[in-house]
Design an enzyme around this catalytic site. Structure first.
Site, mmCIF file in Angstrom:
data_model
loop_
_atom_site.group_PDB
_atom_site.id
_atom_site.type_symbol
_atom_site.label_atom_id
_atom_site.label_comp_id
_atom_site.label_asym_id
_atom_site.label_seq_id
_atom_site.Cartn_x
_atom_site.Cartn_y
_atom_site.Cartn_z
ATOM 1 N N TYR A 159 5.000 4.956 2.140
ATOM 2 C CA TYR A 159 5.660 5.690 1.063
ATOM 3 C C TYR A 159 5.671 4.842 -0.210
ATOM 4 O O TYR A 159 5.329 5.328 -1.294
ATOM 5 C CB TYR A 159 7.094 6.039 1.501
ATOM 6 C CG TYR A 159 7.791 7.045 0.613
ATOM 7 C CD1 TYR A 159 7.402 8.385 0.613
ATOM 8 C CD2 TYR A 159 8.837 6.668 -0.210
ATOM 9 C CE1 TYR A 159 8.045 9.311 -0.189
ATOM 10 C CE2 TYR A 159 9.487 7.592 -1.019
ATOM 11 C CZ TYR A 159 9.093 8.911 -1.002
ATOM 12 O OH TYR A 159 9.721 9.824 -1.805
ATOM 13 N N LYS A 163 4.033 5.648 -3.760
ATOM 14 C CA LYS A 163 4.871 5.828 -4.955
ATOM 15 C C LYS A 163 4.625 4.738 -5.996
ATOM 16 O O LYS A 163 4.681 5.024 -7.192
ATOM 17 C CB LYS A 163 6.354 5.911 -4.570
ATOM 18 C CG LYS A 163 6.714 7.180 -3.784
ATOM 19 C CD LYS A 163 6.399 8.470 -4.550
ATOM 20 C CE LYS A 163 6.896 9.717 -3.831
ATOM 21 N NZ LYS A 163 6.536 10.963 -4.552
#
Lengths: 254, 254
Positions: A159, A163
């Site tokens: 993640y 991001k």
């Protein structure tokens, strides 16, 4: 509009929102519609798209929906390339599968990279090209990032990788699109209570972890993030580009 | 869903609000409904700002004050019964090459941009935490920083030092004041069309050089910065603390 205070006003503008049926995407659609913007909602579930439409149309703005998986490049390309109006993109669709680094499954890596990175890139590129083709005097693209686009968190390696990538993409796009007066920014929320994250918050240990790391001892709401998105979408932020609004109650200030 | 920029029933203090950014912020906050306390060394400037606020049906109170004179500022604070918002704006710049910086200029700038900024923020915070309902209604402190609080620039070494310092101060304050629900953030503008910058921009070569560094190829307007300040002052940003709103047309994204 005052002398120095600019309104958050999106009257006459059209915003495309991916992942629009739930959570942050739905909040963004509602907030933008409340400030007068027309909505193009993309989601995978037709009945949820319809129920969102009911709510949005009550606000007396135009609503269009398109049932599509953001990974389906050709389908979404065909849709975006034929839009007659487009000023704002809320590049929201995203996913997460928390696993410790040593145990990240190949399939999880694929899924998260496809949605959070490749689809985000593709949709941003398609929308930017369309805004330019429609000869708009200004545009605004908001990529939904996260505090994990700025710092790491446990079981968030993939993640965070995606991001942090979105943060880089945002800055790169901002430079390339500045000459078209298309601004590109991200919002970096703390962990927001949404239908997707509810299962994390149900875990007491996780709940404590979030609270302990948030100096303002509150959970970020969908409305908090939707407000910042709408601010960035509007000309109230006409000199803000290549940057992030961090909505984290102080998480990353420590 | 959308949290509007609304400052009704709030009292805001703006330092250095006789002209430029401070003046714009004071007027914008008044336009959003706040009672504004304006401070400047020059009475005639304060009178002009008060007049504009009155004309827009806002409410203001003015005090002649040099914020580097701590005793003077303390006395003024004693006359104020309520304080919810501080815009810590008073600041200055004297560009010089690092090897040529005069001792007196370093002293002057550091005393104003850092020491006074710290003192004003501390005194106002002490006042703000005393309000019994502070935790419920929250508070907001906005430091006027700069893009030069994020990146270096020729001839701006002292200003860089001061503004990077303010960025650090804001984060430290945010962590400590979170328990009172007082949020602390900075606004980091690029060159803004203020009287101070207009003076620098008389040098055409400098102006071109600066605009070449702003991807959007325009200086910020005072209203761009004032709107960002109002957004941070209001509950529209109630989960934003310990961060910066960068209003730089993409300068620091490069």
């Amino acid at each position: 509009m005052g002398i120095y205070l600019k309104d958050i006003n999106l009257k006459g503008k059209t915003a495309l929102i991916t992942g629009a049926t739930k959570g942050l995407g739905r909040g963004a659609a509602e907030a933008i519609a409340e400030s007068g913007g027309n909505i193009i909602a993309i989601g995978r579930n037709q009945s949820e798209l319809d129920s969102l439409g009911k709510k949005i149309r009550k606000l007396k703005v135009k609503y269009t929906s398109f049932k599509c998986d953001v990974n389906n490049y050709n389908k979404i390309k065909n849709f975006i390339n034929n839009l007659k109006q487009l000023d704002v993109l809320v590049n929201n669709a995203g996913t997460n599968i928390p696993e410790t680094f040593l145990n990240v499954k190949k399939s999880s890596l694929e899924t998260i990279l496809n949605v959070n990175t490749k689809a985000v890139f593709n949709i941003a590129q398609l929308c930017a090209n369309q805004i330019i083709k429609l000869k708009k005097k200004q545009g605004s693209i908001i990529n939904i990032s996260s505090i994990f686009g700025l710092v790491a968190g446990q079981k968030r390696t993939v993640y965070s990788m995606t991001k942090f990538g979105v943060e880089g993409l945002t800055k790169g796009m901002a430079l390339d699109l500045a000459k078209y007066n298309i601004r590109v920014n991200s919002v970096c929320p703390n962990i927001v209570l949404t239908p997707r994250t509810k299962k994390y918050f149900d875990d007491k240990k996780y709940n404590k972890y979030v609270k302990d790391n948030t100096p303002i001892k509150k959970v970020v709401t969908i409305s908090d993030v939707a407000t910042s998105i709408t601010f960035l979408a509007s000309e109230a932020s006409s000199m803000i580009t290549g940057s992030s609004i961090v909505i984290d109650g102080g998480w990353t200030a420590k | 869903m959308l949290k509007k920029i609304n400052l009704k029933n709030k009292t805001a203090l703006v330092t250095g609000s006789g002209k430029g950014l401070g003046k714009a912020c004071a007027i914008a906050l008044a336009e959003a409904g706040a009672r504004v306390i304006i401070l400047s060394r020059t009475k005639s400037d304060l009178d002009k700002v008060s007049k504009i606020i009155k004309r827009t049906k806002g409410s203001s109170k003015s005090f002649v004050c040099d914020v580097t004179q701590l005793k003077e500022f303390k006395k003024i604070l004693q006359k104020i019964t309520r304080l919810d918002i501080l815009v810590n704006n008073a600041g200055n710049n004297r560009p010089e090459h690092f090897t040529k910086v005069k001792q007196e200029n370093m002293e002057y700038l550091t005393n104003l941009n850092m020491k006074a900024a710290f003192n004003v923020a501390q005194l106002c915070s002490q006042k703000m935490v005393k309000a019994k309902n502070r935790k419920k209604i929250g508070g907001s402190i906005i430091h006027m920083s700069s893009q030069l609080g994020k990146v270096g620039c020729e001839g701006r070494n002292v200003y860089n030092m001061n503004k990077f310092g303010v960025e650090g101060l804001a984060r430290g304050m945010a962590v400590e004041l979170a328990e009172y629900n007082i949020r602390v953030n900075t606004v980091c503008p690029t060159f803004v069309e203020t009287p101070m910058v207009k003076k620098f921009f008389k040098n055409k070569k400098f102006k071109k050089q600066m605009l070449d560094n702003i991807p959007l190829r325009r200086a910020a307007k005072e209203s761009d910065v004032a709107t960002a300040v109002a957004f941070l002052a209001a509950d529209s940003s109630e989960m934003i603390t310990g961060t910066s709103l960068v209003v730089d047309g993409g300068w620091t994204a490069q």
